[in-house]
Design an enzyme around this catalytic site. Structure first.
Site, PDB file in Angstrom:
ATOM      1  N   LYS A 170       0.928  -9.475  -0.537  1.00  0.00           N
ATOM      2  CA  LYS A 170       0.062  -8.322  -0.303  1.00  0.00           C
ATOM      3  C   LYS A 170       0.856  -7.353   0.567  1.00  0.00           C
ATOM      4  O   LYS A 170       0.999  -7.550   1.764  1.00  0.00           O
ATOM      5  CB  LYS A 170      -1.225  -8.755   0.401  1.00  0.00           C
ATOM      6  CG  LYS A 170      -2.418  -7.788   0.214  1.00  0.00           C
ATOM      7  CD  LYS A 170      -2.227  -6.396   0.749  1.00  0.00           C
ATOM      8  CE  LYS A 170      -2.296  -6.357   2.279  1.00  0.00           C
ATOM      9  NZ  LYS A 170      -2.174  -4.934   2.781  1.00  0.00           N
ATOM     10  N   CYS A 279      10.221  -2.873  14.762  1.00  0.00           N
ATOM     11  CA  CYS A 279       9.541  -3.713  15.750  1.00  0.00           C
ATOM     12  C   CYS A 279      10.476  -4.166  16.861  1.00  0.00           C
ATOM     13  O   CYS A 279      10.021  -4.510  17.951  1.00  0.00           O
ATOM     14  CB  CYS A 279       8.873  -4.912  15.081  1.00  0.00           C
ATOM     15  SG  CYS A 279       9.905  -5.754  13.886  1.00  0.00           S
TER      16      CYS A 279
END
Length: 470
Positions: A170, A279
């Site tokens: 996903k 990140c």
């Protein structure tokens, strides 16, 4: 921009079971470029069932054959490098050269590493009077973010395939077109039907359905710490394994004796690349007080070289952030930094262009450790420069957040840098500008996550252990 009007399930494109759509925007001009179906829980269920059905045969496939198919997948990615890079630039906004070199180049290197590792990994070993077997964990639910849309997919799918797992992906709703191209590559590489499946959709609907599905044995998620906590709680309630790569607030520590100009330039580049949407971006630069003002001046000059604009223009070094929501979030942090007393030496909250989700390359000085811009993950081209008196204070500042994903240390000699790095509470540290290594484990301490990606440590995340006693 081409988009599939369906889900890739069981080796074919199938019509979505719901009618909702996700509109994909180009963040450089705010115009729609495509739309994809927003998957439902029923779509996720169909994908998981296909993965479950394909699992026994794929798990029984010899590792060398699985590895060869990963190599074939890598070759397709190489052949379609231009199309992938253009798509990533269109939906993420990264400059085209960066998309080619990093957004496609890095996942190609990662796929290559698992093609080699999958063929040589020791899935069986003898310990005393026991044979220890490392077996695939089962069906993997992979939920990936938008900031590195192809790399994050490959970093999960390649080791899962090498381990013998099947996958349902996903992807982030901001960058689904890259995921659809990846599904095309999987099909073209000849990976068997059902081994890889794709459902586009939103996190609260498709992502939550995937994380909670009883047919999923492991959830691998990369994204925010807040969502990671929710997924961890969902998986924990089902006694289901998780691999979580979450937020970061990485420190770039420049010790006395380091090449200051080189360290500052590299640090600014680390923050500005990908519009700061990494990140492990080195968003906190720590400098000794004796060199502080010189470092501030160097950082402001370096940031000025990051011209923003059309990502297709070869002269553009800084593209937009991915969405209006992300732009407003970053601007809010810049405004808060000024309100909390930091000194703005480059950039600011004002829009550098009339159109597009652009943020000016921003540098703050006189930042103190308790400020929001020094503690919270901004995810934009914003650098905070903090001063320290000695190494103990530098270490306290570096370790003084909830995160521990990445970091960097610069020193006059490697021994000094390594000694400091050993005391940092973080999962990966660059020493004097160390380069990306696709075989080195990547993952965090503290609230930056659970588990590791890349290399043999990343492959191990998708295996479970069985011992036979003789």
């Amino acid at each position: 921009m081409k988009a599939h009007d369906g889900m890739y399930i069981g080796g074919e494109w199938r019509a979505a079971l719901g009618s909702d759509r996700i509109e994909v925007l180009n963040p450089a001009d705010e115009r729609p470029i495509a739309s994809v179906p927003a998957g439902t829980a029923q779509d996720v269920d169909a994908a998981v069932r296909a993965a479950r059905e394909a699992f026994p045969a794929w798990a029984a496939t010899p590792p060398a054959e699985r590895a060869a198919l990963i190599g074939a997948l890598r070759d397709v990615l190489i052949a379609r490098k231009g199309e992938l890079a253009e798509t990533i630039t269109a939906e993420l906004g990264s400059p085209l050269g960066f998309s080619e070199m990093v957004h496609v180049g890095a996942p190609v290197a990662v796929a290559s590493s698992f093609a080699e590792l999958g063929a040589s990994y020791a899935f069986e070993e003898r310990i005393g009077n026991s044979t220890v077997l490392l077996e695939p964990v089962g069906v993997v639910g992979a939920i990936t973010p938008w900031n590195y849309p192809l790399h994050q997919i490959v970093a999960k799918v390649a080791p899962a395939l090498a381990a013998g797992c099947t996958i349902v992906l996903k992807p982030a709703e901001d960058t689904p077109l890259t995921a659809q191209l990846f599904a095309e590559a999987v099909h073209e590489a000849g990976i068997p039907a059902g081994v890889f499946n794709l459902v586009t959709g939103t996190g609260p609907v498709a992502g939550q359905a995937l994380a909670a599905h009883e047919g999923v044995d492991l959830v691998s998620f990369t994204g925010s710490t807040a969502v990671g906590k929710q997924i961890g709680a969902t998986a924990g309630a089902a006694v289901k394994r998780v691999a979580l790569e979450l937020g970061g607030k990485s420190a770039n520590v420049i010790l006395p004796g380091a090449d200051l100009a080189k360290a500052v330039a590299a640090g600014v580049g680390h923050v500005m690349n990908n519009a700061g949407q990494s990140c492990n971006a080195l968003t906190r630069m720590l400098v000794h007080r004796d060199q502080y003002e010189e470092a501030v001046s160097l950082a402001a000059a370096a940031a000025a070289k990051y011209s923003s604009g059309d990502p297709l223009d070869p002269g553009t070094r800084l593209g937009p952030v991915v969405s209006e929501k992300q732009r407003d979030r970053v601007r809010g942090f810049i405004t808060k930094g000024v309100e909390e007393g930091a000194r703005l030496v480059a950039g600011g909250p004002e829009a550098p262009h009339e159109q597009g989700y652009f943020i000016a390359p921003t540098v703050f000085a006189d930042v103190t450790p308790e400020m929001s811009i020094a503690q919270e993950e901004i995810f934009g081209p914003v650098l905070s420069i903090l001063a320290y008196e000695d190494q103990d204070e530098a270490l306290a500042i570096a370790n003084g957040t909830d995160y521990g994903l990445g970091g960097a240390v610069w020193a006059g000699d490697e021994e000094t840098a390594v000694a400091f790095a050993r005391r940092m509470d973080t999962g990966q540290v660059d020493i004097n500008g160390g380069r990306f290594n696709p075989l080195a484990p990547f993952g965090g301490y503290k609230k930056s996550g659970v588990g590791r990606e890349l290399g043999p440590h990343g492959l191990a995340e998708y295996l479970q252990t069985k011992s036979l006693q003789f």
